[in-house]
Design an enzyme around this catalytic site. Sequence first.
Site, PDB file in Angstrom:
ATOM      1  CG  HIS A 171      47.118  43.588  50.232  1.00  0.00           C
ATOM      2  ND1 HIS A 171      46.294  43.601  49.154  1.00  0.00           N
ATOM      3  CD2 HIS A 171      47.595  44.859  50.329  1.00  0.00           C
ATOM      4  CE1 HIS A 171      46.276  44.815  48.608  1.00  0.00           C
ATOM      5  NE2 HIS A 171      47.057  45.585  49.298  1.00  0.00           N
ATOM      6  CG  HIS A 228      50.091  49.308  50.284  1.00  0.00           C
ATOM      7  ND1 HIS A 228      49.253  48.309  49.885  1.00  0.00           N
ATOM      8  CD2 HIS A 228      49.692  50.426  49.630  1.00  0.00           C
ATOM      9  CE1 HIS A 228      48.382  48.794  49.013  1.00  0.00           C
ATOM     10  NE2 HIS A 228      48.615  50.064  48.844  1.00  0.00           N
ATOM     11  CD  GLU A 276      34.643  49.065  25.034  1.00  0.00           C
ATOM     12  OE1 GLU A 276      35.655  49.433  25.669  1.00  0.00           O
ATOM     13  OE2 GLU A 276      34.467  49.310  23.830  1.00  0.00           O
ATOM     14  CG  HIS A 293      35.799  43.747  15.768  1.00  0.00           C
ATOM     15  ND1 HIS A 293      37.143  44.006  15.805  1.00  0.00           N
ATOM     16  CD2 HIS A 293      35.185  44.956  15.920  1.00  0.00           C
ATOM     17  CE1 HIS A 293      37.344  45.316  15.949  1.00  0.00           C
ATOM     18  NE2 HIS A 293      36.176  45.912  16.023  1.00  0.00           N
TER      19      HIS A 293
END
Lengths: 670, 670
Positions: A31, A268, A416, A479
Amino acid sequence: MAVATQTLEELCINSIRFLAIDAVEKAKSGHPGLPMGAAPMAFVLWDRFLRYNPKNPKWFNRDRFVLSAGHGSMLHYALLYLTGFDSVSIEDIKQFRQWESRTPGHPENFMTAGVEVTTGPLGQGIANGVGLAIAEAHLAAKFNKPDAKIVDHYTYVILGDGCNMEGVSGEACSYAGHLGLGKLIALYDDNHISIDGSTDIAFTEDVSKRFEAYGWHVLHVQDGNTDLEGIAKAIEEAKSVTDKPSFIKVTTTIGYGSPNKANTAGVHGAALGGDEVKLTRENLGWEHEPFVVPEDALKHWRKAIERGANYEAEWNKTFDTYKGKYAQEAAEFERYISGKLADGWDKVLPTYTPEDKALATRKHSETCLNKLAAVLPELIGGSADLTHSNLTEIKGFGDFQKGHYQNRNIHFGVREHGMGAICNGMSLHRSGLIPYGATFLIFTDYMRAAIRLSALSHGGVIWVMTHDSIGQGEDGPTHQPIETLASLRAIPQLTVIRPADGNETSGAYKVAIEKAKQHAPTLLAFTRQNVPNLAGTSIEGVTKGGYTVVDSEGTPELILIGTGSELSLCVTAAEKLTSEGKKVRVVSLPSWELFEAQDAAYKESILPKAVTKRLSVEAGSSLGWHKYVGTEGDTVSIDRFGASAPGGVCLEKFGFSVDNVLAKAKQLLG
Amino acid sequence: MAVATQTLEELCINSIRFLAIDAVEKAKSGHPGLPMGAAPMAFVLWDRFLRYNPKNPKWFNRDRFVLSAGHGSMLHYALLYLTGFDSVSIEDIKQFRQWESRTPGHPENFMTAGVEVTTGPLGQGIANGVGLAIAEAHLAAKFNKPDAKIVDHYTYVILGDGCNMEGVSGEACSYAGHLGLGKLIALYDDNHISIDGSTDIAFTEDVSKRFEAYGWHVLHVQDGNTDLEGIAKAIEEAKSVTDKPSFIKVTTTIGYGSPNKANTAGVHGAALGGDEVKLTRENLGWEHEPFVVPEDALKHWRKAIERGANYEAEWNKTFDTYKGKYAQEAAEFERYISGKLADGWDKVLPTYTPEDKALATRKHSETCLNKLAAVLPELIGGSADLTHSNLTEIKGFGDFQKGHYQNRNIHFGVREHGMGAICNGMSLHRSGLIPYGATFLIFTDYMRAAIRLSALSHGGVIWVMTHDSIGQGEDGPTHQPIETLASLRAIPQLTVIRPADGNETSGAYKVAIEKAKQHAPTLLAFTRQNVPNLAGTSIEGVTKGGYTVVDSEGTPELILIGTGSELSLCVTAAEKLTSEGKKVRVVSLPSWELFEAQDAAYKESILPKAVTKRLSVEAGSSLGWHKYVGTEGDTVSIDRFGASAPGGVCLEKFGFSVDNVLAKAKQLLG
């Protein structure tokens, strides 16, 4: 394309292309991302605009160049070789993607001088670029004088479709637009191909319009394959707009020059293959042997050496003037660049006794940050929209905003991941800044790729994470970190510290600041809830990662090992057990990494092998704790998701109570 | 605002507001997000548009509603109570954010019927919404007939500034625009306030223009506080555009009605406080006691019950017609909805013997996926632009694209995080679909928040992760997982499986498919490189997480524990040691979670306590392995970052060779 005589410029551009083709062909690697379409823009940029000094890659005032599409790393290596950097020889290029070579698969700043940041994970490079541009803007605002600009450079980024699809780039670029970072110029290699094929299968948005929406100055070069003047004109225009970052869409053909593979995903994801290489050589009229750059081209490219020496000499003159007129500022600037800390900086770190008020460690963190900010002007950072929960504001130093780049409180927004990559860029600007980024500990999940890159690429960032357990409380399981500490401890080269009280918070910052200057990141985990100040905790103890806080007379029967808010449970339980005649030691283990770095004798002195009855107490996953508690020990831990309720209730219900510690301890003691 | 007689609509809207105010006030909780500004749009949506049945929250053809700004959870709880869902009583509302209540801090689908997905971590909900809309589009294309539309619903999302700042929402919304998901309608609560204050400090982009760039149909309601007809008209217009998702910016005032705190961050992060609640009551003319909803309002809201029953009855009629005419499709549809697997589905999973060709486990994964796709039409998914590296294409089932929603290969683009949240949404559509999402194992770092949410919110997703070690090779340390397995094993409720060969890959898929139907996610880690098929591996072994592959005669002196590509090193080393007269057992431990779920007797039979000489071999971090190797054991592991070189070279250099396993084994044997 006609195989006619090539202009010098064409020769130069094809030098990039064929160095890449030959290196990739030799490596036969999966790659590589051949930079056939990006070569012209890279040539124009490096030959006409970019200010750098090949013989002193770390010259301070260089323009920063980031190849965000890092899979095209051979583009960068070719540029470094062609312009005369010592870091990449033709032999290095022949060793592309081989063991210990200076030409690894993706650009790694710690392997190859001239590479500013580590790219490869898509989207990170452009976001690092925003951080580099923030660093420049801040230092320019802080140090420059009307008669002596000592900080004055651009940040150029080449990015691809993949970078533009990643959310992290969107976050960082939205923020760059907000800040109006005029010296950030991004060239978008718009080749319409990603690994899976045409971008039409997944990515049909109007990227330019999106950048306009972000507040960028947007340009388009229609023919990036051959229109060198068009590229140059666009960069000129970009430079002329000083209050907005510029986004130049450069439409190119992937694999340009390859008769059968141009404009396909084939170039690619793989080498061209011998036959196609031959055809491409014919097609582009390239008659040189592999790895041979024609003399004319190399001679032209290498003019960069003289240019670079001149840039640096010129800057040195400016700096001399500056030094003459502004001795104090110059001394400060030189300290920044040297990476040294201000003398006696750590004297400001407070210490506490058990008589001092119980406070959340995030509150102690606020105190440390503010005290440090006063003596370390290079401390700059902020939160991802949780400033008053993370308590990360450094008071009196203003908000970093467009027109107020000298200020030091950065409002990253609810971004973030972008914050993480931006902090990395600020550190990798290598001008002495100590960036910090803050959010709730659980949301390291959003920015984990950037935290990992801070560790891998030697970013001296301080990650300030609060609300570090189920003690977070009412917000509930989305959280409340459970597995988060374990998952962060697993990252190599990252130091994680979870302090227990005021002294340990000071210790944590002492380590974090020193590590930042040594180009290593530290992640600090602080409580939301109040914790008592304990006897026996110390700054020095934290620097060793683990140490004895309460000891028994003679060899202990049991060792309680605690971190953070749970250390006090251990201390109280130990008192009770001691009053019952048991010999109990309490070890504080705020940082596994720091503890592991101690010598065997020290570790044995804290956790003697002979004492096998050990109980760890930490409001997090048990994963990894068996290393310290052994097969005969036990853990007070939580291996399920949390719950929404007041933090104290959560801690109690999940077993983080003195009673439960005592019960488990007694089970071990038999 | 005049304290005049309120219209019925105002009463209804204020019912939401004051239920929220009273609940938040009672909970005195830190970060409730009072839905004062969002109440009008929620009222219009739920009262005039949303099709649902309060008395049967799981009625299949309901419109899906997602509160992406999950911190405003009281909005959702108020709606559920007011419209007559049994899941939320007034008592539940009084228990807002308390232990085991049905009204936790953020909406959790596994706690409260009527909540479709778990939100709270910002940006996830809107991305889940894209997944819900994809599920609807796919099922509609697959099952609907011109004379009987059995799948026909909208997905509505309310999102806020925070959601719009997060990269994950950008990724998912760009993709939704690409797909032209006309039945996805997002209402943007544009209140200009986030936790840190005015969004002007960090977020000044033109959000609407960005959504236009994504290809969305964009609308704006200028006065979202009072212009109910404007909101209704916008939703009507949104519904009328069928080839694009719609984005309705609704400009509102945060804390609307609070005289002193409206339009401040104060209402985002905290309760109003008694005095301000009183003033707000006066200001909005609300004379009712806390938690009391005036009868007129409740009566109006509760009309939803009759409406809902009618919707369902109507749909039942349609389905009866469908069943009469299209018995086979109806049976298939019913199987989907029931969550049952097709009979004999697992018979297609291949088994192998050592004589079979050595292949990469990603290649075995491709075989499994393709064989399963043929018998399980509900299997649908794809890769984040690494289709031909992950080998995740299911051949013959076409690409899922606009106008081709019946197809099953999804091209997510380079959007790992978006992919994760979209897969969660597809699973939480709860229509039997088994979504899978693929990328390189290392890039789970980009999507970790979504993987965690699949575990927390009971998403039956299969995460297909390839290139699972330094065997990845040339791409280098940015692409080589080291700590990744450990960090994923730490996540509660997630099953991680790293199979060693063809048989174990089949076993991994057997587990993953079954778990998906039980609404639990599985993460599969596959090699890039070829590995031999081993004697003794089995599907059944994998289902137990750990099992003996090679055994000694009598009690072993040493146990070698391997996973994935390293199991074959253990087998070869054991052969050598056995030939030297040692008693060696080899245990394959492809899944720690599955092994831990076995009973104590089984675990003891595989890893007897008496055998303390144990060596683990896994090309990943040592973190966590001490639980299995104990204090007297050792690990062959890697606790530093990798390097760019061919994969075989990396493995060898970092000690993943038979020789090194033998050396470490002999050290243990003494």
